[in-house]
Design a protein around this motif. Sequence first.
Motif, PDB file in Angstrom:
ATOM      1  N   SER A  26       0.818  -1.209   0.000  1.00 20.89           N
ATOM      2  CA  SER A  26       0.000   0.000   0.000  1.00 20.89           C
ATOM      3  C   SER A  26       0.856   1.265   0.000  1.00 20.89           C
ATOM      4  N   LYS A  27       2.130   1.162   0.338  1.00 19.87           N
ATOM      5  CA  LYS A  27       3.016   2.328   0.385  1.00 19.87           C
ATOM      6  C   LYS A  27       3.928   2.433  -0.831  1.00 19.87           C
ATOM      7  N   ILE A  28       3.802   1.490  -1.735  1.00 16.48           N
ATOM      8  CA  ILE A  28       4.709   1.440  -2.882  1.00 16.48           C
ATOM      9  C   ILE A  28       4.204   2.349  -4.006  1.00 16.48           C
ATOM     10  N   GLU A  29       5.111   3.173  -4.538  1.00 13.79           N
ATOM     11  CA  GLU A  29       4.842   3.918  -5.765  1.00 13.79           C
ATOM     12  C   GLU A  29       5.345   3.057  -6.916  1.00 13.79           C
ATOM     13  N   TYR A  30       4.635   3.078  -8.027  1.00 18.39           N
ATOM     14  CA  TYR A  30       5.092   2.375  -9.212  1.00 18.39           C
ATOM     15  C   TYR A  30       5.616   3.408 -10.200  1.00 18.39           C
ATOM     16  N   ILE A  31       6.778   3.130 -10.736  1.00 18.60           N
ATOM     17  CA  ILE A  31       7.510   4.058 -11.597  1.00 18.60           C
ATOM     18  C   ILE A  31       7.500   3.508 -13.023  1.00 18.60           C
ATOM     19  N   TRP A  32       7.503   4.416 -13.988  1.00 18.82           N
ATOM     20  CA  TRP A  32       7.624   4.016 -15.392  1.00 18.82           C
ATOM     21  C   TRP A  32       8.777   4.789 -16.012  1.00 18.82           C
ATOM     22  N   GLU A  33       9.389   4.196 -17.002  1.00 14.53           N
ATOM     23  CA  GLU A  33      10.453   4.841 -17.780  1.00 14.53           C
ATOM     24  C   GLU A  33      10.295   4.448 -19.239  1.00 14.53           C
ATOM     25  N   LEU A  34      10.568   5.372 -20.132  1.00 17.40           N
ATOM     26  CA  LEU A  34      10.680   5.057 -21.554  1.00 17.40           C
ATOM     27  C   LEU A  34      12.160   5.001 -21.887  1.00 17.40           C
ATOM     28  N   ARG A  35      12.586   3.870 -22.385  1.00 18.15           N
ATOM     29  CA  ARG A  35      13.987   3.659 -22.691  1.00 18.15           C
ATOM     30  C   ARG A  35      14.134   3.363 -24.186  1.00 18.15           C
ATOM     31  N   ILE A  36      15.331   3.549 -24.705  1.00 14.63           N
ATOM     32  CA  ILE A  36      15.636   3.210 -26.092  1.00 14.63           C
ATOM     33  C   ILE A  36      16.918   2.399 -26.117  1.00 14.63           C
ATOM     34  N   LEU A  37      17.087   1.635 -27.176  1.00 11.73           N
ATOM     35  CA  LEU A  37      18.281   0.823 -27.343  1.00 11.73           C
ATOM     36  C   LEU A  37      19.467   1.731 -27.644  1.00 11.73           C
ATOM     37  N   LYS A  38      20.503   1.611 -26.838  1.00  7.26           N
ATOM     38  CA  LYS A  38      21.715   2.423 -27.005  1.00  7.26           C
ATOM     39  C   LYS A  38      22.741   1.693 -27.865  1.00  7.26           C
ATOM     40  N   GLU A  80       7.545   5.445 -30.778  1.00  6.63           N
ATOM     41  CA  GLU A  80       8.379   5.186 -31.941  1.00  6.63           C
ATOM     42  C   GLU A  80       8.879   3.753 -31.888  1.00  6.63           C
ATOM     43  N   GLU A  81       9.141   3.196 -33.052  1.00  5.49           N
ATOM     44  CA  GLU A  81       9.643   1.824 -33.157  1.00  5.49           C
ATOM     45  C   GLU A  81      10.838   1.625 -32.213  1.00  5.49           C
ATOM     46  N   GLY A  82      10.745   0.597 -31.376  1.00 11.17           N
ATOM     47  CA  GLY A  82      11.841   0.265 -30.463  1.00 11.17           C
ATOM     48  C   GLY A  82      11.752   0.899 -29.088  1.00 11.17           C
ATOM     49  N   ASP A  83      10.793   1.822 -28.870  1.00  7.74           N
ATOM     50  CA  ASP A  83      10.630   2.401 -27.532  1.00  7.74           C
ATOM     51  C   ASP A  83      10.336   1.282 -26.539  1.00  7.74           C
ATOM     52  N   ASN A  84      10.928   1.369 -25.376  1.00  3.87           N
ATOM     53  CA  ASN A  84      10.789   0.338 -24.341  1.00  3.87           C
ATOM     54  C   ASN A  84      10.197   0.970 -23.086  1.00  3.87           C
ATOM     55  N   LEU A  85       8.986   0.555 -22.738  1.00  9.45           N
ATOM     56  CA  LEU A  85       8.330   1.019 -21.524  1.00  9.45           C
ATOM     57  C   LEU A  85       8.608   0.002 -20.421  1.00  9.45           C
ATOM     58  N   VAL A  86       9.206   0.468 -19.339  1.00  9.63           N
ATOM     59  CA  VAL A  86       9.520  -0.381 -18.193  1.00  9.63           C
ATOM     60  C   VAL A  86       8.747   0.150 -16.995  1.00  9.63           C
ATOM     61  N   ILE A  87       8.072  -0.739 -16.269  1.00  8.89           N
ATOM     62  CA  ILE A  87       7.288  -0.377 -15.085  1.00  8.89           C
ATOM     63  C   ILE A  87       7.806  -1.213 -13.923  1.00  8.89           C
ATOM     64  N   TYR A  88       8.078  -0.550 -12.803  1.00 10.02           N
ATOM     65  CA  TYR A  88       8.614  -1.269 -11.651  1.00 10.02           C
ATOM     66  C   TYR A  88       8.224  -0.562 -10.358  1.00 10.02           C
ATOM     67  N   PRO A  89       8.199  -1.306  -9.260  1.00 11.16           N
ATOM     68  CA  PRO A  89       7.910  -0.666  -7.972  1.00 11.16           C
ATOM     69  C   PRO A  89       9.135   0.103  -7.488  1.00 11.16           C
ATOM     70  N   ILE A 105       7.812  -3.332 -25.561  1.00 12.09           N
ATOM     71  CA  ILE A 105       8.530  -2.660 -26.645  1.00 12.09           C
ATOM     72  C   ILE A 105       7.531  -2.347 -27.748  1.00 12.09           C
ATOM     73  N   PHE A 106       7.622  -1.128 -28.299  1.00  9.36           N
ATOM     74  CA  PHE A 106       6.754  -0.721 -29.394  1.00  9.36           C
ATOM     75  C   PHE A 106       7.338  -1.253 -30.697  1.00  9.36           C
ATOM     76  N   LYS A 107       6.598  -2.191 -31.337  1.00 10.20           N
ATOM     77  CA  LYS A 107       7.047  -2.828 -32.576  1.00 10.20           C
ATOM     78  C   LYS A 107       5.902  -2.895 -33.565  1.00 10.20           C
ATOM     79  N   GLU A 108       6.193  -2.577 -34.798  1.00  6.69           N
ATOM     80  CA  GLU A 108       5.227  -2.714 -35.893  1.00  6.69           C
ATOM     81  C   GLU A 108       3.879  -2.084 -35.568  1.00  6.69           C
ATOM     82  N   GLY A 109       3.907  -0.918 -34.933  1.00  8.01           N
ATOM     83  CA  GLY A 109       2.694  -0.147 -34.704  1.00  8.01           C
ATOM     84  C   GLY A 109       1.917  -0.452 -33.438  1.00  8.01           C
TER      85      GLY A 109
END
Length: 142
Positions: A26-38, A80-89, A105-109
């Motif tokens: 009940s005290k946990i915040e959930y975080i999201w990040e958009l990442r890309i392949l480096k 955009e193609e290859g965008d990576n959405l990561v969700i974690y506590p 990962i966003f692929k083919e639309g």
Amino acid sequence: MCEFNDGFILCSCEFNNEEINTQDDSKIEYIWELRILKSKELAIGRTVPPMEDIGSGLNSEWVLLYLNSEQCFDFNYQPEEGDNLVIYPNTKGYYNQNIRYLSFIFKEGSWQEDFYDELGELTKLKSRKYKGKIKTTYNKSK
């Protein structure tokens, strides 16, 4: 306890920068990040893949359905193609040790359940503005 069963918003708002060391969901915040392949590198080792459920109604099937049918971001964003959405506590050790997270990962639309293996596929934050906390769209007055 914050439940995301009725929907969620990927909010670009600030979140607690200090990780919470708790077992109380009940005290946990959930975080999201958009990442890309480096970069891709040859690496040998093991990595832990994303989970199917990280709690509070955040399971890969529900999140994926919602991502592909709603505008989940609180700002104007076009994947955009290859965008990576990561969700974690936001709890000590979870994402840093790749133990409890969801990844898409966003692929083919469309968004697909997938992840970049950080041993050989190094990612980086897409931009500082592409990080925040998840807010429920649950209306307490219902």
